[in-house]
Scaffold this motif. Structure first.
Motif, PDB file in Angstrom:
ATOM      1  N   THR A  51       0.824  -1.203   0.000  1.00 33.10           N
ATOM      2  CA  THR A  51       0.000   0.000   0.000  1.00 33.10           C
ATOM      3  C   THR A  51       0.862   1.259   0.000  1.00 33.10           C
ATOM      4  O   THR A  51       0.482   2.286  -0.579  1.00 33.10           O
ATOM      5  N   LEU A  52       2.025   1.181   0.635  1.00 29.30           N
ATOM      6  CA  LEU A  52       2.937   2.329   0.621  1.00 29.30           C
ATOM      7  C   LEU A  52       3.357   2.682  -0.808  1.00 29.30           C
ATOM      8  O   LEU A  52       3.575   3.859  -1.126  1.00 29.30           O
ATOM      9  N   ILE A  53       3.469   1.678  -1.664  1.00 28.55           N
ATOM     10  CA  ILE A  53       3.794   1.947  -3.072  1.00 28.55           C
ATOM     11  C   ILE A  53       2.702   2.807  -3.697  1.00 28.55           C
ATOM     12  O   ILE A  53       2.980   3.772  -4.416  1.00 28.55           O
TER      13      ILE A  53
ATOM     14  N   THR B 201      -4.840   6.402 -11.498  1.00 25.95           N
ATOM     15  CA  THR B 201      -3.516   6.147 -12.053  1.00 25.95           C
ATOM     16  C   THR B 201      -2.646   5.378 -11.064  1.00 25.95           C
ATOM     17  O   THR B 201      -1.906   4.459 -11.447  1.00 25.95           O
ATOM     18  N   SER B 202      -2.726   5.727  -9.794  1.00 23.57           N
ATOM     19  CA  SER B 202      -1.941   5.039  -8.758  1.00 23.57           C
ATOM     20  C   SER B 202      -2.373   3.589  -8.622  1.00 23.57           C
ATOM     21  O   SER B 202      -1.536   2.696  -8.435  1.00 23.57           O
TER      22      SER B 202
ATOM     23  N   VAL C 180       2.922   6.454  -2.141  1.00 25.57           N
ATOM     24  CA  VAL C 180       4.039   7.213  -2.693  1.00 25.57           C
ATOM     25  C   VAL C 180       3.744   7.611  -4.142  1.00 25.57           C
ATOM     26  O   VAL C 180       4.002   8.754  -4.559  1.00 25.57           O
ATOM     27  N   ALA C 181       3.187   6.673  -4.907  1.00 28.56           N
ATOM     28  CA  ALA C 181       2.844   6.975  -6.297  1.00 28.56           C
ATOM     29  C   ALA C 181       1.814   8.096  -6.371  1.00 28.56           C
ATOM     30  O   ALA C 181       1.932   9.023  -7.184  1.00 28.56           O
ATOM     31  N   ALA C 182       0.794   8.046  -5.502  1.00 32.78           N
ATOM     32  CA  ALA C 182      -0.254   9.072  -5.510  1.00 32.78           C
ATOM     33  C   ALA C 182       0.310  10.448  -5.162  1.00 32.78           C
ATOM     34  O   ALA C 182      -0.050  11.456  -5.778  1.00 32.78           O
TER      35      ALA C 182
ATOM     36  N   TRP D 161     -12.110  15.899  -9.525  1.00 34.48           N
ATOM     37  CA  TRP D 161     -11.742  15.198 -10.758  1.00 34.48           C
ATOM     38  C   TRP D 161     -10.254  14.875 -10.758  1.00 34.48           C
ATOM     39  O   TRP D 161      -9.851  13.787 -11.189  1.00 34.48           O
ATOM     40  N   THR D 162      -9.431  15.775 -10.257  1.00 31.38           N
ATOM     41  CA  THR D 162      -7.996  15.520 -10.167  1.00 31.38           C
ATOM     42  C   THR D 162      -7.712  14.383  -9.193  1.00 31.38           C
ATOM     43  O   THR D 162      -6.853  13.532  -9.452  1.00 31.38           O
ATOM     44  N   ILE D 163      -8.422  14.357  -8.068  1.00 29.98           N
ATOM     45  CA  ILE D 163      -8.265  13.253  -7.110  1.00 29.98           C
ATOM     46  C   ILE D 163      -8.601  11.927  -7.775  1.00 29.98           C
ATOM     47  O   ILE D 163      -7.884  10.928  -7.608  1.00 29.98           O
ATOM     48  N   PHE D 164      -9.680  11.908  -8.543  1.00 28.08           N
ATOM     49  CA  PHE D 164     -10.082  10.671  -9.232  1.00 28.08           C
ATOM     50  C   PHE D 164      -8.982  10.200 -10.181  1.00 28.08           C
ATOM     51  O   PHE D 164      -8.641   9.009 -10.212  1.00 28.08           O
ATOM     52  N   LYS D 165      -8.411  11.131 -10.951  1.00 20.58           N
ATOM     53  CA  LYS D 165      -7.374  10.751 -11.911  1.00 20.58           C
ATOM     54  C   LYS D 165      -6.112  10.268 -11.190  1.00 20.58           C
ATOM     55  O   LYS D 165      -5.487   9.280 -11.614  1.00 20.58           O
ATOM     56  N   ILE D 166      -5.736  10.951 -10.116  1.00 15.41           N
ATOM     57  CA  ILE D 166      -4.532  10.554  -9.369  1.00 15.41           C
ATOM     58  C   ILE D 166      -4.714   9.176  -8.757  1.00 15.41           C
ATOM     59  O   ILE D 166      -3.834   8.303  -8.859  1.00 15.41           O
ATOM     60  N   GLN D 167      -5.843   8.953  -8.104  1.00 15.74           N
ATOM     61  CA  GLN D 167      -6.079   7.675  -7.435  1.00 15.74           C
ATOM     62  C   GLN D 167      -6.195   6.526  -8.446  1.00 15.74           C
ATOM     63  O   GLN D 167      -5.679   5.432  -8.208  1.00 15.74           O
TER      64      GLN D 167
END
Length: 468
Positions: free
Chosen positions: A53-55, A91-92, A58-60, A83-89
Motif C-alpha cells: 500500500t505504501l507503493i 492512475t496510482s 508514494v505513487a499518488a 476530478w484531479t483526485i479521481f485521476k490521481i487515485q
C-alpha cells in the motif's frame, strides 16, 4: 501571511493526504479481514499489505505533486479538485496493479485493493470539500487575502474589477488602479478602488506594498510597455497576468497552444480535446449505456408491443442527424408517429398536438421512453450519454445562419440529454437559449458536471411537458 508560508502549506497538504491514505488503509484492512462483513480468505501478513500500500501512497503523492495538485488552488473549482483526485487515485491503482502483476504477487486481495481505492476517493474528496468550504468561509470574512493591482482603468480593467467582486470566496482584494490617462473613474464607478498613480509608479508601489498579482488590462496600443512592466513585476516577486483587450470575444476557458514554435490562443479548445478526458467520458458512456439498456429492457419490450398493437409499421424510427465534426449518423428512436415520407419527417418540426403522432406514441414521448434506443448509438460511438442534442441536417443549415455559434456544438459528440435539456429546454423552446447552454457545457465540461446533468435529468422526472 499565506504568501510567506505557501511552501509550508504545500508540505502540510502532502502530509495530510499521506496520513489520510494510511488511515484509509487501516480501515480497509480491518473491514476486509477483521470486521466479518467480507469473506476472509488466506490473508497475508499485515506487513505485506502495508508495504504494498505504501507503493500506492508514494505513487499518488508523486503524481499529485508533478500534476500540480499541491500547488496553490485558490482559483480552481471544487469539481476540478475532485476530478484531479479521481485521476490521481486511478492512475496510482493502475500502477500498483501493474507492479503486483510484474512481481507475480497474485495473492494480494483484489477486494481489498478496490475497497482501499473506493475509500480513498471518498475520504480525500470529502476532506477537500470540507477544506474548500472552510477556506471560502474565512475568505468571505476577510481573512487569507491576496492583493491584486490593476494596470489600466479603462473598460477592461473596470470589467475585471466588477467580476472579481462576484467571487469573494476566492479571497482576492483589489489594491487599486494605475493608469496613465486618468486620475479618477468616470461617473457611475465611484464604488471602484481609486486610481493611485501612473504606470511609472508601479515599481515603487510593489516595493512598499504586499501586492501578490498584477493584472495588465491595458489597450492594444500599450503593447510596447508590456516587457518593462513584466520585468518590474518579476523583480518584485509579483505574478503578472494579462487580460487581452479583445477578451470579450474569447470563450470562457481559452487555451494557450503552441504551433510552429509560436504561442497561440486557441479560441475553441475544449476540455474534451484532452485524450485522458475523452477516454474517461467514453468509458463512462459504455458502462452507463450497458446498464441503462439492461435496466430498461422490460420497458422497451412493453413499448415495442404497444407500438405493434396500436399502429402498423416498423418499431424503430431511424433518422439522419448531425453529430461530431459535422458528420451525419443514423439515430435510433422508437416510432411514435404514423408512417410518413422521409422528406416530411426530416424537414417538419414536431409541434404540440401534432396530428402525425399515434396515441401510444404521444405517451412514449411524454415519458421519454422513445429515446431509450439511443443508448445503442452511444455504444456505437455516434453519441454520448451527455452532450448537445443532435439535430437534422435540414434544420442545421437553417440554424447556423440565424443562431450565432450554432455549429460549435459539433465539436463534441451529441448526447441523449444535455445541460439545455436538464434546464427544461426541450421541444418548442428557444434555439438560442439551448445553444447558450450547450456552449457553457462544452467549455466547462467535467466528469462531475456530467453526473450533475444526469442527476438533474432524473430528479426533474421522466415526464416532460415540452416533449411532444
Amino acid at each position: 501571511m499565506i504568501r510567506k508560508y505557501s511552501r509550508v502549506l504545500t508540505q502540510l497538504y502532502v502530509l495530510t493526504d499521506a496520513a489520510g491514505m494510511v488511515l484509509v488503509f487501516l480501515a480497509a484492512y480491518w473491514l476486509k479481514f477483521y470486521s466479518g462483513l467480507m469473506v476472509k480468505v488466506g490473508a497475508l501478513p499485515f506487513q505485506i499489505y502495508f508495504s504494498r500500500t505504501l507503493i500506492f501512497i508514494v505513487a499518488a503523492i508523486l503524481i499529485g505533486y508533478f500534476a500540480g495538485f499541491y500547488a496553490p488552488r485558490r482559483k480552481k473549482s471544487l469539481g476540478s479538485d475532485i476530478w484531479t483526485i479521481f485521476k490521481i487515485q486511478t492512475t496510482s491503482l493502475v500502477f500498483l496493479v501493474g507492479f503486483l502483476y510484474a512481481a507475480k504477487e497474485v495473492h494480494i486481495s483484489r477486494e481489498f485493493l478496490l475497497l482501499f481505492y473506493a475509500l480513498n476517493l471518498f475520504v480525500l474528496s470529502a476532506y477537500r470539500i470540507v477544506l474548500k468550504q472552510f477556506l471560502n468561509r474565512i475568505r468571505r470574512k476577510g481573512f487569507n487575502k491576496r492583493y491584486v493591482l490593476i494596470l489600466g482603468a479603462g473598460s477592461v480593467g473596470r470589467e475585471f474589477y466588477e467580476r472579481l467582486q462576484q467571487y469573494p470566496e476566492m479571497g482576492y482584494e483589489v489594491f487599486g488602479f494605475l493608469d496613465d490617462h486618468a486620475t479618477e473613474h468616470p461617473h457611475g464607478y465611484a464604488h471602484l478602488k481609486p486610481i493611485i498613480g501612473t504606470l511609472d509608479d508601479l515599481e515603487s508601489i510593489l516595493q512598499i506594498n504586499p501586492i501578490d498579482e498584477v493584472i495588465i488590462a491595458l489597450p492594444l496600443d500599450a503593447h510596447g510597455k508590456y516587457p518593462a512592466i513584466i520585468d518590474i513585476c518579476d523583480n518584485a516577486g509579483a505574478k503578472t497576468l494579462i487580460i487581452p483587450d479583445y477578451f470579450d470575444i474569447l470563450p470562457a476557458r481559452p487555451f494557450f497552444d503552441n504551433f510552429a514554435g509560436m504561442p497561440m490562443i486557441n479560441i475553441r479548445d475544449i476540455p474534451l480535446d484532452e485524450f485522458g478526458n475523452r477516454i474517461a467520458k467514453r468509458g463512462f458512456d459504455i458502462a452507463f449505456s450497458l446498464i441503462a439498456l439492461l435496466v430498461s429492457t422490460p420497458f422497451l419490450l412493453i413499448a415495442i408491443a404497444g407500438i405493434k398493437l396500436t399502429s402498423p409499421g416498423p418499431v424503430f424510427f431511424i433518422q439522419e442527424r448531425m453529430g461530431l465534426d459535422r458528420k451525419t449518423f443514423r439515430m435510433f428512436k422508437l416510432r411514435t408517429m404514423h408512417i410518413a415520407d422521409s422528406k416530411t419527417s426530416d424537414t417538419q418540426w414536431t409541434t404540440e398536438n401534432d396530428p402525425r403522432r399515434t396515441r401510444f406514441g404521444a405517451l412514449l414521448r411524454k415519458l421519454s421512453v422513445d429515446e431509450l434506443p439511443q443508448f445503442i448509438n452511444v455504444l456505437k460511438g455516434d453519441m454520448s450519454v451527455v452532450g448537445p442534442r443532435p439535430e437534422r441536417p435540414y434544420f442545421v443549415e437553417q440554424f447556423k445562419r440565424k443562431v450565432p455559434k450554432y455549429m460549435v456544438k459539433h465539436h463534441i459528440r451529441p448526447g441523449i440529454t444535455g445541460w439545455a435539456q436538464a434546464n427544461g429546454l426541450r421541444g418548442d423552446t428557444s434555439i438560442k437559449d439551448r445553444i447558450d447552454h450547450d456552449l457553457f457545457y462544452i467549455e466547462h465540461w467535467s466528469f462531475l458536471f456530467d453526473l450533475k446533468i444526469i442527476a438533474r435529468t432524473i430528479r426533474k422526472g421522466i415526464v416532460d411537458k415540452n416533449a411532444y
